[in-house]
Design an enzyme around this catalytic site. Sequence first.
Site, PDB file in Angstrom:
ATOM      1  N   TYR A   1     -10.852  -0.628  10.568  1.00 40.65           N
ATOM      2  CA  TYR A   1     -12.043  -0.047   9.907  1.00 40.65           C
ATOM      3  C   TYR A   1     -12.415  -0.764   8.610  1.00 40.65           C
ATOM      4  O   TYR A   1     -13.374  -0.399   7.969  1.00 40.65           O
ATOM      5  CB  TYR A   1     -11.876   1.459   9.661  1.00 40.65           C
ATOM      6  CG  TYR A   1     -10.625   1.888   8.905  1.00 40.65           C
ATOM      7  CD1 TYR A   1     -10.519   1.712   7.523  1.00 40.65           C
ATOM      8  CD2 TYR A   1      -9.569   2.495   9.568  1.00 40.65           C
ATOM      9  CE1 TYR A   1      -9.389   2.119   6.847  1.00 40.65           C
ATOM     10  CE2 TYR A   1      -8.433   2.907   8.896  1.00 40.65           C
ATOM     11  CZ  TYR A   1      -8.351   2.718   7.523  1.00 40.65           C
ATOM     12  OH  TYR A   1      -7.227   3.121   6.859  1.00 40.65           O
ATOM     13  N   LYS A   2     -11.648  -1.791   8.228  1.00 38.57           N
ATOM     14  CA  LYS A   2     -11.966  -2.535   7.006  1.00 38.57           C
ATOM     15  C   LYS A   2     -12.855  -3.729   7.386  1.00 38.57           C
ATOM     16  O   LYS A   2     -13.976  -3.541   7.787  1.00 38.57           O
ATOM     17  CB  LYS A   2     -10.674  -2.908   6.290  1.00 38.57           C
ATOM     18  CG  LYS A   2      -9.959  -1.628   5.804  1.00 38.57           C
ATOM     19  CD  LYS A   2      -8.599  -1.841   5.201  1.00 38.57           C
ATOM     20  CE  LYS A   2      -8.056  -0.500   4.701  1.00 38.57           C
ATOM     21  NZ  LYS A   2      -6.644  -0.524   4.357  1.00 38.57           N
TER      22      LYS A   2
ATOM     23  N   ASP B   1       2.008  -6.143   7.268  1.00 42.76           N
ATOM     24  CA  ASP B   1       0.842  -5.268   7.301  1.00 42.76           C
ATOM     25  C   ASP B   1      -0.374  -6.162   7.048  1.00 42.76           C
ATOM     26  O   ASP B   1      -0.496  -6.775   5.982  1.00 42.76           O
ATOM     27  CB  ASP B   1       0.958  -4.166   6.234  1.00 42.76           C
ATOM     28  CG  ASP B   1      -0.131  -3.116   6.397  1.00 42.76           C
ATOM     29  OD1 ASP B   1      -1.250  -3.480   6.834  1.00 42.76           O
ATOM     30  OD2 ASP B   1       0.119  -1.942   6.080  1.00 42.76           O
TER      31      ASP B   1
ATOM     32  N   PHE C   1       0.852  -1.185   0.000  1.00 42.95           N
ATOM     33  CA  PHE C   1       0.000   0.000   0.000  1.00 42.95           C
ATOM     34  C   PHE C   1       0.898   1.249   0.000  1.00 42.95           C
ATOM     35  O   PHE C   1       1.925   1.254   0.688  1.00 42.95           O
ATOM     36  CB  PHE C   1      -0.843  -0.055   1.278  1.00 42.95           C
ATOM     37  CG  PHE C   1      -2.036   0.838   1.295  1.00 42.95           C
ATOM     38  CD1 PHE C   1      -3.229   0.469   0.691  1.00 42.95           C
ATOM     39  CD2 PHE C   1      -1.979   2.063   1.962  1.00 42.95           C
ATOM     40  CE1 PHE C   1      -4.335   1.294   0.737  1.00 42.95           C
ATOM     41  CE2 PHE C   1      -3.087   2.895   2.005  1.00 42.95           C
ATOM     42  CZ  PHE C   1      -4.272   2.513   1.388  1.00 42.95           C
TER      43      PHE C   1
ATOM     44  N   ARG D   1     -12.491  -3.029  -7.564  1.00 40.08           N
ATOM     45  CA  ARG D   1     -12.288  -3.995  -6.475  1.00 40.08           C
ATOM     46  C   ARG D   1     -13.621  -4.264  -5.785  1.00 40.08           C
ATOM     47  O   ARG D   1     -14.367  -3.333  -5.470  1.00 40.08           O
ATOM     48  CB  ARG D   1     -11.302  -3.460  -5.434  1.00 40.08           C
ATOM     49  CG  ARG D   1      -9.887  -3.295  -5.943  1.00 40.08           C
ATOM     50  CD  ARG D   1      -8.928  -3.028  -4.781  1.00 40.08           C
ATOM     51  NE  ARG D   1      -9.470  -2.049  -3.842  1.00 40.08           N
ATOM     52  CZ  ARG D   1      -9.049  -1.869  -2.609  1.00 40.08           C
ATOM     53  NH1 ARG D   1      -8.079  -2.628  -2.131  1.00 40.08           N
ATOM     54  NH2 ARG D   1      -9.586  -0.957  -1.840  1.00 40.08           N
TER      55      ARG D   1
HETATM   56  C1  LIG Z   1      -5.855   0.611   4.504  1.00 40.42           C
HETATM   57  C2  LIG Z   1      -4.415   0.394   4.622  1.00 40.42           C
HETATM   58  C3  LIG Z   1      -3.588   1.310   5.300  1.00 40.42           C
HETATM   59  C4  LIG Z   1      -4.169   2.569   5.855  1.00 40.42           C
HETATM   60  O1  LIG Z   1      -3.375   3.240   6.768  1.00 40.42           O
HETATM   61  P1  LIG Z   1      -4.002   4.388   7.676  1.00 40.42           P
HETATM   62  O2  LIG Z   1      -2.888   4.880   8.461  1.00 40.42           O
HETATM   63  O3  LIG Z   1      -5.137   3.806   8.450  1.00 40.42           O
HETATM   64  O4  LIG Z   1      -4.568   5.442   6.759  1.00 40.42           O
HETATM   65  C5  LIG Z   1      -2.234   1.010   5.398  1.00 40.42           C
HETATM   66  N1  LIG Z   1      -1.715  -0.116   4.856  1.00 40.42           N
HETATM   67  C6  LIG Z   1      -2.499  -1.009   4.192  1.00 40.42           C
HETATM   68  C7  LIG Z   1      -1.898  -2.242   3.619  1.00 40.42           C
HETATM   69  C8  LIG Z   1      -3.858  -0.771   4.045  1.00 40.42           C
HETATM   70  O5  LIG Z   1      -4.612  -1.650   3.380  1.00 40.42           O
END
Ligand SMILES: *Cc1c(COP(=O)(O)O)cnc(C)c1O
Length: 413
Positions: free
Chosen positions: A225-226, A200, A121, A380
Site C-alpha cells: 500500500y506504499k 523488511d 519500524f 517526511r
Molecule cells: C509500513 C510498514 C509496516 C506496516 O505493517 P502492517 O502490518 O502493514 O501494518 C511494517 N514494517 C515496515 C518497515 C513498514 O514500513
Amino acid sequence: MLPDIADLDREDELTPYRDLFVDNGTVYLNGNSLGKMPVHAIELMREVVEREWAHGLISSWYSKWLKRPQDIASKLAAFLGVSPDEIFIGDSTSINLYKLIFGALSYQKKRAEVLMDDLNFPTDYYVLKGILEESFVGHVQKTIASKDGVCGDEDGLVEAITENTALVFLSQVTYKSAFMYDMHRINQKAKEKGALVLWDLSHSVGSVPLDLQGSNTDLAVGCLYKYMNGGPGSPAFLYVRKDLQEKIINPIKAWFGHKNGFAFSPEFEPHAGIQKFAVGTPGMLSLSATEPGIDLMNQVGIHRLREKSIKLSEYFIGQFYDRLESLGYGLESPKETNKRGSHLTLSHEFSDKIYKALSHPQDSSKKPVVCDFRPPNLLRFGIAPIYISFHDIALCIGRLEEIILDQEYKNII
Ligand SMILES: *Cc1c(COP(=O)(O)O)cnc(C)c1O
C-alpha cells in the site's frame, strides 16, 4: 513557476503516468505511507463488487478468486525479478513478519541471537519481542545502534554477525531517514556464518531496485500500500528463497496452507512450496485492488522509477541547501544517493506547525502539500516517482520557505 522545471517535467518520460492516478487536488508527498489510487482501480473495483461479488457470489471463488492470489503474486514476482513460486501475497506485513521470524528461529535451533538495528519500524520490534517472550525464551535480541539516528552502522552489523546469530532482521530502507542497507554485503556475511537474514522491504519495494536472487536473499516481507499503490490495508507479500521453503515452517497452521484444504481433513499437512505460508481465506476485495498498482509499476519498471526518484530527490536536496537550511531546517536523510531510498526527511523546531500549515494553508489559493509528521520534529516527504513531478517538489520547497519567511507557522495553534 521556474521555466526549467516545466522543461524537466515535459522531457520526463514518466510524466504521462501521473494522469493514471486520481488527482485529489494536493501535492501528495506521502506515497511512502499510502500510495495514490490508480484511476483503473475504480473501474476494476466496480467490476469486482458488482459482478463478481453481487452476482457471482460463491461461484466467483471457483471461476475467479481462488487463483487470483497466485496471479497477482506472479505479477509482483515479475516486478521484483524473482520466480512466481517464491512470492506469497496475503495477510499484513506484521503477520508475515510473525511467520518468518518464528519459522527462521525454529530452523536455527542451536543459535539464540537475533541481530537488529535501532532504525526499524516499531511493529517489527513488537512482533519480534512477542515471539521471544512467548515462544523462544532464552533467545536474545542484540541491537547495533545507529551513531547519528540517520544512518545504520553497517560495518558494526556486519562485524556482529557470528556463529551465534540465528537471524539478522532489518528494514532495507529505514522508515525514518530512508537510509538504505547494502543487502549483498549483509547477506554474504550472514551466509559465511550460517545466519539467516530477514529483510523488511516495506519502504524498498517500488522505490529502489532489489536483486533478491542475485544477493542471495533468504527471507523478505513488504507492504503493497506504499510505493506499490495497492490501496489502504492491502495485503502484504512474503518472499522465501526456493531452497528454504521446505525448511522454514509456518507457525500459523491453517487451511489455506494445507496440502489439500478442501479435503477438510482433521490432520494438518503443509502445502508444498510457497503456498504453505498462506493462512485463511484471502480478502478478495483488497487483494483485487492491488493489481492496477502492480501493473503500472511493471509497465514503468524499477530502473526508470529509480532514475527519476534520484533526479527529484537531488533537486529537492539542492533546493534545501539553497533556500531552507538557513531557515532552520535540517536534512535528516543520508546525503549520498546510493545510501538512500525514495523519501526525504527534514527536521525543524516548528515541524508540527509547519506540517499543519502545509496541509491546510490559510490562503485557500495555495495548494495543500501533504507529507507526514513524525514527532518530535521530523517531516517526511515521500517521493513516489510514478506520479510526482518536479513542479510538485518546487511547490513544496516554496511553501516550506514561505511558511517560515512569512511567519505563517506562528498563526498555527
Ligand atoms: C509500513 C510498514 C509496516 C506496516 O505493517 P502492517 O502490518 O502493514 O501494518 C511494517 N514494517 C515496515 C518497515 C513498514 O514500513
